[in-house]
Design a protein around this motif. Structure first.
Motif, mmCIF file in Angstrom:
data_model
loop_
_atom_site.group_PDB
_atom_site.id
_atom_site.type_symbol
_atom_site.label_atom_id
_atom_site.label_comp_id
_atom_site.label_asym_id
_atom_site.label_seq_id
_atom_site.Cartn_x
_atom_site.Cartn_y
_atom_site.Cartn_z
ATOM 1 N N ILE A 233 17.084 -0.631 54.580
ATOM 2 C CA ILE A 233 16.320 -0.412 53.506
ATOM 3 C C ILE A 233 14.722 0.333 53.714
ATOM 4 O O ILE A 233 14.446 1.349 52.912
ATOM 5 N N MET A 234 14.277 0.037 54.784
ATOM 6 C CA MET A 234 13.063 0.604 54.992
ATOM 7 C C MET A 234 13.208 2.192 55.229
ATOM 8 O O MET A 234 12.296 2.886 54.849
ATOM 9 N N LYS A 235 14.249 2.593 55.801
ATOM 10 C CA LYS A 235 14.429 3.927 55.990
ATOM 11 C C LYS A 235 14.290 4.936 54.601
ATOM 12 O O LYS A 235 14.422 5.831 54.737
ATOM 13 N N GLU A 236 14.827 3.841 53.546
ATOM 14 C CA GLU A 236 14.783 4.835 52.241
ATOM 15 C C GLU A 236 13.287 5.350 52.028
ATOM 16 O O GLU A 236 13.393 6.055 51.108
ATOM 17 N N HIS A 237 12.149 4.895 52.529
ATOM 18 C CA HIS A 237 11.106 5.491 52.243
ATOM 19 C C HIS A 237 10.909 6.884 52.356
ATOM 20 O O HIS A 237 10.027 7.863 51.665
ATOM 21 N N THR A 238 11.800 7.427 53.351
ATOM 22 C CA THR A 238 11.806 8.788 53.402
ATOM 23 C C THR A 238 12.341 9.675 52.280
ATOM 24 O O THR A 238 11.741 10.756 51.869
ATOM 25 N N THR A 239 13.366 9.117 51.862
ATOM 26 C CA THR A 239 13.942 9.860 50.762
ATOM 27 C C THR A 239 13.391 9.424 49.579
ATOM 28 O O THR A 239 13.431 10.410 48.312
ATOM 29 N N ILE A 240 12.826 8.374 49.181
ATOM 30 C CA ILE A 240 12.016 8.019 48.126
ATOM 31 C C ILE A 240 10.619 9.168 47.880
ATOM 32 O O ILE A 240 10.278 9.500 46.960
ATOM 33 N N GLY A 241 10.100 9.088 49.226
ATOM 34 C CA GLY A 241 8.882 9.946 49.206
ATOM 35 C C GLY A 241 8.982 11.459 48.856
ATOM 36 O O GLY A 241 8.577 12.034 48.318
ATOM 37 N N GLY A 242 10.066 11.874 49.554
ATOM 38 C CA GLY A 242 10.610 13.173 49.323
ATOM 39 C C GLY A 242 10.864 13.452 47.852
ATOM 40 O O GLY A 242 10.686 14.339 47.219
ATOM 41 N N GLU A 243 11.596 12.595 47.382
ATOM 42 C CA GLU A 243 11.983 12.773 45.875
ATOM 43 C C GLU A 243 10.743 12.855 44.779
ATOM 44 O O GLU A 243 10.621 13.501 44.002
ATOM 45 N N ILE A 244 9.854 11.740 45.261
ATOM 46 C CA ILE A 244 8.939 11.778 44.397
ATOM 47 C C ILE A 244 7.831 13.076 44.522
ATOM 48 O O ILE A 244 7.371 13.661 43.260
ATOM 49 N N LEU A 245 7.647 13.568 45.761
ATOM 50 C CA LEU A 245 6.833 14.785 45.763
ATOM 51 C C LEU A 245 7.855 16.151 45.485
ATOM 52 O O LEU A 245 7.339 17.037 44.883
ATOM 53 N N ARG A 246 9.012 15.945 45.780
ATOM 54 C CA ARG A 246 9.989 17.316 45.001
ATOM 55 C C ARG A 246 9.827 17.211 43.433
ATOM 56 O O ARG A 246 9.694 18.298 42.930
ATOM 57 N N LYS A 247 9.934 16.047 42.716
ATOM 58 C CA LYS A 247 9.768 16.307 41.367
ATOM 59 C C LYS A 247 8.344 16.651 40.861
ATOM 60 O O LYS A 247 8.289 17.350 40.000
ATOM 61 N N THR A 248 7.427 16.066 41.680
ATOM 62 C CA THR A 248 6.142 16.740 41.263
ATOM 63 C C THR A 248 5.742 18.149 41.458
ATOM 64 O O THR A 248 5.106 18.815 40.649
ATOM 65 N N SER A 249 6.573 18.794 42.380
ATOM 66 C CA SER A 249 6.251 20.092 42.901
ATOM 67 C C SER A 249 7.250 20.958 41.632
ATOM 68 O O SER A 249 6.745 21.961 41.495
ATOM 69 N N GLU A 250 8.256 20.326 41.306
ATOM 70 C CA GLU A 250 8.953 20.911 40.144
ATOM 71 C C GLU A 250 8.320 21.003 38.900
ATOM 72 O O GLU A 250 8.112 22.224 38.230
#
Length: 374
Positions: A233-250
């Protein structure tokens, strides 16, 4: 009538005919500071020493043409905005066209008519002054936007670290470590990224763990080792973070957002390992973005040097030993060999920063480059 503030403007007269120089000084000398050059090279030397506010440039000079002088003026960042007026003894459409193409802004023909010379000079000085005012305003607003952007990024980073019970110094340190290491890498391999990318990458590095805001407190704040399921579950912080910033970038797709581009790379991939044993995608070698390869070693070093709920703070020597010799969890093969070598080069400086009682103050007092706190 000359406008207020024009008395301090400097005009460079470039001409090899003394009579022409005397006439122009007679027309303009009471209203402006006058500088004189009789050759193209002398003019360029004067321009480099003291940027004039306007140049009156003769068409024919002993060593080069007025066009060549103008090209040289426009080629330099510091002088390219200076208005250049060409003076000539005869009007010629072809010459005017050629002059406009190299950056000549207007033409004054002999015999000089004092009223026309004064009006043309004043008009172009006014336009140049307005242009500089606009440039200054754009620069001021750009700085303001940058300050707001930096503050927002810092806020997100501090929010993330607050949940993880870390301090602001962790953010400040890691950003500075990152910038120093990126500069060292650039010195060895400038082909990996442009120099201009260093600051956006370092700024983005503060958001590497933003995905932890999506991890529950009972896992994020657990004292002691995580179970296998908890670590997954802790590993998921990488995909969560990437998705947050990806959506912000879009959302900002039509604006310049290099720092978000690097933020996506860093937050998503800073736990990938050179040998392919990392997560979340198991990327290997140069499949991992260089921005994330830099962050990988910085994150490990600062984690080793920091006290965490499940471990004490390790000394610099022990932290370096673990990175270069391994301890079962951290191995040298996890890191890009070039990044590892550059990290070793910086080790003495990193020790000074990490060992300082107040790292933020140490960085500022030693004029080191990263400026998260302004």
């Amino acid at each position: 009538m000359m406008q207020p503030g024009m008395k301090n403007k400097t005009i460079l007269i470039v001409d090899d005919v003394i009579d022409n120089i005397d006439i122009l000084i007679g027309i303009l000398g009471n209203d402006y500071r006058i500088r004189v050059a009789t050759t193209g090279r002398e003019a360029l030397d004067q321009i480099r020493r003291e940027n004039p506010d306007l140049i009156l440039l003769d068409f024919m000079l002993p060593d080069m043409s007025g066009y060549d002088v103008c090209r040289a003026v426009k080629a330099e960042e510091e002088s390219r905005g200076i208005p250049v007026l060409l003076t000539s003894s005869y009007a010629n459409i072809q010459n005017e066209e050629a002059g406009l193409r190299v950056g000549i802004i207007d033409f004054i023909y002999e015999p000089f008519i004092p009223e026309l010379v004064q009006i043309r000079v004043q008009n172009h000085l006014n336009l140049y002054a307005k242009h500089k005012e606009l440039e200054d305003e754009v620069e001021r607003r750009t700085r303001k936007i940058q300050q707001v952007q930096d503050a927002m990024i810092a806020s997100f980073a501090f929010m993330t670290e607050a949940r993880d019970q870390e301090t602001g110094d962790h953010i400040f340190r890691t950003q500075h470590y990152y910038e120093l290491l990126a500069e060292e890498i650039y010195a060895h391999r400038p082909d990996l990224f442009p120099f201009e990318a260093i600051k956006p990458m370092a700024l983005s590095s503060t958001l590497h763990d933003i995905g932890k805001i999506g991890i529950s407190d009972n896992i994020l704040l657990k004292r002691g080792p995580l179970t296998f399921e908890e670590f997954e579950i802790m590993k998921e912080h990488t995909t969560i973070g990437g998705e947050i910033l990806r959506k912000t970038s879009e959302y900002l797709a039509n604006q310049t957002n290099d720092f978000l581009h690097y933020g996506v790379e860093i937050s998503s991939c800073h736990h990938e390992k050179w040998d392919g044993s990392g997560y979340p995608m198991g990327l290997k070698g140069e499949e991992i973005p260089i921005s994330a390869r830099i962050m990988a070693i910085i994150d490990v070093y600062d984690a080793l040097r920091s006290e965490r709920p499940y471990k004490p703070s390790f000394s610099h020597e022990k932290s370096i030993s673990i990175i270069f010799e391994g301890d079962g969890r951290v191995e040298p093969v996890h890191f890009d060999p070039l990044v590892l070598q550059c990290f070793e080069n910086l080790s003495p400086l990193l020790e000074k920063i990490s060992s300082a009682e107040n790292p933020s103050q140490y960085i500022k007092e030693n004029a080191l480059s990263c400026q998260l706190s302004g």
